[in-house]
Design an enzyme around this catalytic site. Structure first.
Site, PDB file in Angstrom:
ATOM      1  N   ARG A 125       0.827  -1.195   0.000  1.00  0.00           N
ATOM      2  CA  ARG A 125       0.000   0.000   0.000  1.00  0.00           C
ATOM      3  C   ARG A 125       0.866   1.251   0.000  1.00  0.00           C
ATOM      4  O   ARG A 125       0.464   2.287  -0.522  1.00  0.00           O
ATOM      5  CB  ARG A 125      -0.929  -0.016   1.209  1.00  0.00           C
ATOM      6  CG  ARG A 125      -2.211   0.723   0.941  1.00  0.00           C
ATOM      7  CD  ARG A 125      -3.200   0.555   2.050  1.00  0.00           C
ATOM      8  NE  ARG A 125      -4.023  -0.630   1.873  1.00  0.00           N
ATOM      9  CZ  ARG A 125      -4.663  -1.232   2.853  1.00  0.00           C
ATOM     10  NH1 ARG A 125      -4.563  -0.779   4.072  1.00  0.00           N
ATOM     11  NH2 ARG A 125      -5.391  -2.287   2.621  1.00  0.00           N
ATOM     12  N   GLY A 126       2.051   1.153   0.569  1.00  0.00           N
ATOM     13  CA  GLY A 126       2.963   2.286   0.608  1.00  0.00           C
ATOM     14  C   GLY A 126       3.287   2.795  -0.780  1.00  0.00           C
ATOM     15  O   GLY A 126       3.117   3.980  -1.083  1.00  0.00           O
TER      16      GLY A 126
END
Lengths: 558, 333
Positions: free
Chosen positions: B272-273
């Site tokens: 998700r980063g």
């Protein structure tokens, strides 16, 4: 302000002049004749009362059940917030964080709303919620005031109305802003609300005097009423100054003021800081801060949280209850309760529509739940010489690992340390591990072993936490070589007796405990102490904190 | 009184940028603002509501649907009258009950008229807008659980009291809080796209400027608003232009490589980063009027996109902001 009672009356007057900008008053006072006198003066605000357990219905408005059921059509009643005006929150120290935040949001959103918080805090750990401390402009502490200092007081409403009309003509100069900003920084106040509120108070005072320019006295008074109690740092006093004096201010301070200083530009910042320092004696300052930290650390677990919850947890059978926002109505149970009576009720209510279910308030059934209480792990750490030499570092390592576990399971942690002659609650129950880590890192070692004192503080902390609806667990890390008795004397025999007595008390209270022997050799005294405490005892495995953490998790059953 | 204008907030550039980025591309996810009291957190959120361009909704739809087809059938709406409304910014108070969040059986109607009707909750009202939680770290766990589920799926499903209701609930989560008062659950932390740390201004001049503007806002309201609302209008136009330009922003392989290597170097959990970093950098580029993502945009977006995603040592005091800055300097020279 030399006369403390005059300070009180001026504060109330300023609040009456500009309630919209000052937002309210934090009044710290125990119930008594002095507070009653202030209370009498508050009548002029036509305040309406709130109490800490007020429901959302009463606050925001809601369904008027009696009228609704009586007529069969919906009736609403307005809430206290909707009407604006000045509210008085009694027993403000019991105000749960949820209510505090709602009031804070209402204060932010509605400029016609003001709040007077009556704070009766009696001990550390109590106090007004930080969200409200931050927003209410003025602060008064009546505890130092004697009845003889006071006089009957009524707000002069005519003059106040005139002052209010003058309010918009008061000019705030750049210098006044610079000074207030400077003082706020010097007092260690980060929030930007504080200087804004200070200017509002100074402006109200200028308008009250009938002036259109801010002068030294306006700023000094505003700093004393608004900024002083927010200070987190007391700026260094001038070298020859005696410790900060309690009010009244000593005459030499007054003498420093050049008599012809009447323009705000000329007051040195030091003077404003002096005004702040004089407003609160140093001890009170420390106490206020401590109260605030403890309060903040308390987080969401509100005072007196109940184990039977109306909101969360495992469902229990529904019970009769009132229709308000605190609980959830069990519709099926309510209808079931009402069903047998429909025929009878219909006879007495011929006007009812066909198919309408006739309910009475007594039919309402509300859901109940059994809530899981928050656990608080109280670490009781022996930082005495005998222990420190041996294994304090290892004990710290073990606690850090347990803290990491506590983080994962959302436990609260508290830290009690004992060394030298006494024991301290180094960290009140908190979920902030950063604080726990900081306290632990700074924990010094050395000195005697007041084991009994440590147990006493731990017991108090545990009972306090239980009073707040949390489930306390003790973890005692010691080598068990207690040599300081409860009264502070270095008497090994008395120290042993005291420790045993406290251990028995802990067992009586049913507080689960774990004793970790940090000694180099097994200690029979410690074993018997654990027995009295009803605690599991384990030895700190040498240089293997991780194994200890695993043992602990197993011992606590998670 | 109209809220304090967004552009008139002094300093706090990172917080303002983060909020603008989510306004340009709501897919970035929410913003978490952590910091001291009285730093303008709530002011910024309330100002944001006035800044955002209005949305078109079907009149009477409880969840602000754009077209009749999107309206949930339980709302019983037959006419597609489109009205223009300000973007909703819904406050979620602490201690809110589950019923108020998800919506529940309308007790009033059930008791007085014997009808089974659904009373929409805060999640419905926040659809296509913002959900603001002040003191988010003090929010009770069972409410957090609800939020996690809905923020993930974009849909609110209510199965209780004989009701079976679902409706869209896509909103940008904005949370604020003070870290001294407690930690935020890691699961909730992860749901926020961006996170910023605010602190009180340290320079005396800035603090004086704050007081000056607030004073003007309160005592010279008309002139102050006339000036700053013009600024807000300019910013709004810029946001709308950036929204239009978003799809056209080029993403080179170099930019992708940069995003991945920063995340790799920081050891951020999951993917998700990277995705958030890319989305934030893209919005940043669109806002700046650039036609491709450059390293500059990635460098500016990285701290807010990654700060809260690092595998966290709960006992590390230094703060993750410093770690991100250090790695950025190494990986993206």
């Amino acid at each position: 302000m030399e006369d403390p009672w005059a300070r009180v009356t001026v504060a109330l007057t300023l609040l009456a002049v500009d309630p919209a900008a000052l937002r309210g008053l934090w009044l710290r006072a125990r119930a008594g004749p002095v507070r009653a006198r202030v209370h009498d003066a508050l009548v002029a605000f036509a305040p309406r009362k709130l109490h800490p357990n007020i429901t959302d219905d009463a606050l925001f408005g809601g369904l008027d059940l009696a009228a609704t059921l009586g007529t069969g059509t919906m009736h609403h009643h307005a809430g206290l917030l909707g009407e604006g005006g000045m509210l008085v929150l009694s027993m403000a120290e019991r105000c749960p964080p949820a209510l505090a935040v709602r009031l804070a949001q209402a204060l932010d959103a509605q400029t016609d709303l003001g709040l007077i918080a009556l704070d009766e805090a009696a001990q550390d750990g109590e106090g007004l919620a930080p969200a409200l401390c931050e927003r209410l402009g003025l602060f008064l502490d009546l505890d130092a005031l004697a009845w003889a200092d006071t006089a009957p007081f009524a707000l002069p409403m005519d003059q106040i109305a005139q002052a209010r009309a003058r309010l918009s003509q008061v000019r705030v100069t750049h210098d006044a802003r610079t000074q207030v900003a400077g003082v706020a920084v010097a007092l260690g106040i980060d929030s930007m609300r504080a200087p804004l509120l200070t200017l509002a108070a100074a402006r109200a005072h200028a308008a009250w005097r009938g002036a259109t320019e801010l002068e030294a006295q306006d700023l000094a008074l505003a700093v004393a009423l608004v900024l002083a109690h927010r200070a987190t740092a007391v700026p260094d006093a001038p070298p020859d100054d005696t410790p900060p004096p309690p009010p009244p201010q000593p005459p030499d301070d007054a003498a420093q003021t050049p008599p012809d200083t009447d323009s705000a530009q000329d007051i040195p910042d030091d003077m404003l800081i002096d005004a702040a320092r004089a407003a609160l004696p140093a001890g009170v300052l420390a106490q206020l801060q401590a109260g605030r930290v403890a309060r903040a650390a308390q987080g969401q677990s509100s005072s007196g949280a109940v184990r039977k919850s109306k909101r969360r947890g495992r469902p229990l059978p529904s019970r009769a209850g009132a229709l308000d926002s605190t609980g959830r109505v069990d519709v099926v149970a309510t209808l079931r309760q009402a069903a047998p009576w429909q025929k009878l009720r219909r006879q007495s209510r011929p006007d009812a529509r066909a198919g309408q279910v006739l309910l009475m308030p007594s039919d309402i059934r509300v859901r109940h739940f059994r809530a899981q209480t928050d656990r608080v792990l109280i670490f009781v750490v022996d930082a005495s010489g005998s222990s420190a030499l041996a294994r304090l570092a290892e004990a710290k390592g073990a606690i850090e690992l347990m803290l990491a576990d506590a983080y994962a399971t959302r436990d609260h942690v508290a830290l009690v340390s004992f060394r030298g002659k006494n024991a301290d609650l180094s960290l009140a129950p908190t979920r902030s591990l950063v604080q726990a880590k900081r306290q632990l890192a700074g924990l010094p070692g050395g000195g005697g072993t007041p084991l009994a004192g440590g147990l006493q503080v731990a017991l108090e902390t545990a009972l306090h936490a239980r009073g707040h609806g949390m489930a306390p667990t003790l973890a005692l890390l010691t080598d068990g070589r207690g040599n300081i008795a409860l009264d502070g004397s270095a008497d090994r025999a008395a120290a042993g007796t005291d420790a045993v007595r406290l251990a028995q008390l802990i067992a009586q209270q049913g507080i689960p405990a774990l004793v970790i022997d940090t000694g180099l050799r097994p200690n029979p005294h410690l074993a018997s102490l654990s027995g009295h405490m009803g605690a599991t005892q384990i030895a700190l495995p040498r240089a293997d904190a991780r194994a200890l953490s695993a043992t602990l998790s197993a011992a606590f059953g998670d | 009184m109209t809220p304090f204008p967004f552009s008139a907030i002094v300093g706090q550039d990172e917080m303002k940028t983060a909020m603008i980025l989510t306004a340009i591309d709501p897919r970035i996810g929410g913003v978490l603002v952590f910091g001291d009291r009285g730093t303008g957190k709530s002011t910024a959120v309330r100002a944001l509501a006035a800044l955002l361009p209005p949305i078109d909704v079907v009149a009477g739809c409880p969840c602000n649907s754009a077209t009749l087809a999107d309206c949930p059938d339980w709302a019983g709406i037959t006419q597609a009258d489109i009205v223009t409304r300000p973007t909703p910014v819904v406050d979620m108070p602490l201690g809110v009950s589950e019923d108020r969040v998800t919506g529940a059986l309308d007790i009033e109607r059930a008791l007085t008229r014997g009808e089974k009707a659904f009373q929409a909750g805060l999640l419905a009202r926040a659809n296509r807008g913002y959900l603001y939680i002040d003191e988010v770290n003090l929010l009770e766990d069972h409410i957090v659980d609800l939020l996690l589920d809905v923020a993930q799926s974009g849909e609110n499903v209510v199965e209780r009291e004989g009701l079976s209701i679902r409706h869209p609930a896509r909103f940008v989560l904005v949370g604020s809080g003070n870290p001294e008062e407690g930690e935020l659950r890691p699961q909730l932390l992860d749901r926020f796209g961006l996170s910023v740390e605010v602190s009180s201004p340290r320079e005396i001049e800035t603090r004086i400027e704050v007081m000056r503007r607030r004073d003007a806002y309160e005592n010279d309201h008309a002139a102050f608003m006339a000036h700053w609302q013009a600024e807000d209008a300019g910013l709004r136009a810029q946001i709308l232009a950036a929204r239009a330009a978003l799809a056209g922003v080029q993403v080179s392989n170099v930019a992708l490589h940069d995003c991945a290597s920063v995340c790799l170097a920081l050891g951020s959990d999951g993917l998700r980063g990277e995705l958030t970093l890319l989305a934030a950098a893209r919005a940043m580029a669109a806002f700046a009027g650039a036609d491709a993502i450059t390293r500059e945009h990635i460098r500016a977006a990285a701290p807010m996109a990654l700060r809260h995603r690092l595998r966290r040592d709960p006992l590390d005091e230094a703060g993750t902001g410093a770690r991100v800055a250090r790695q950025l300097a190494e990986v993206l020279p």
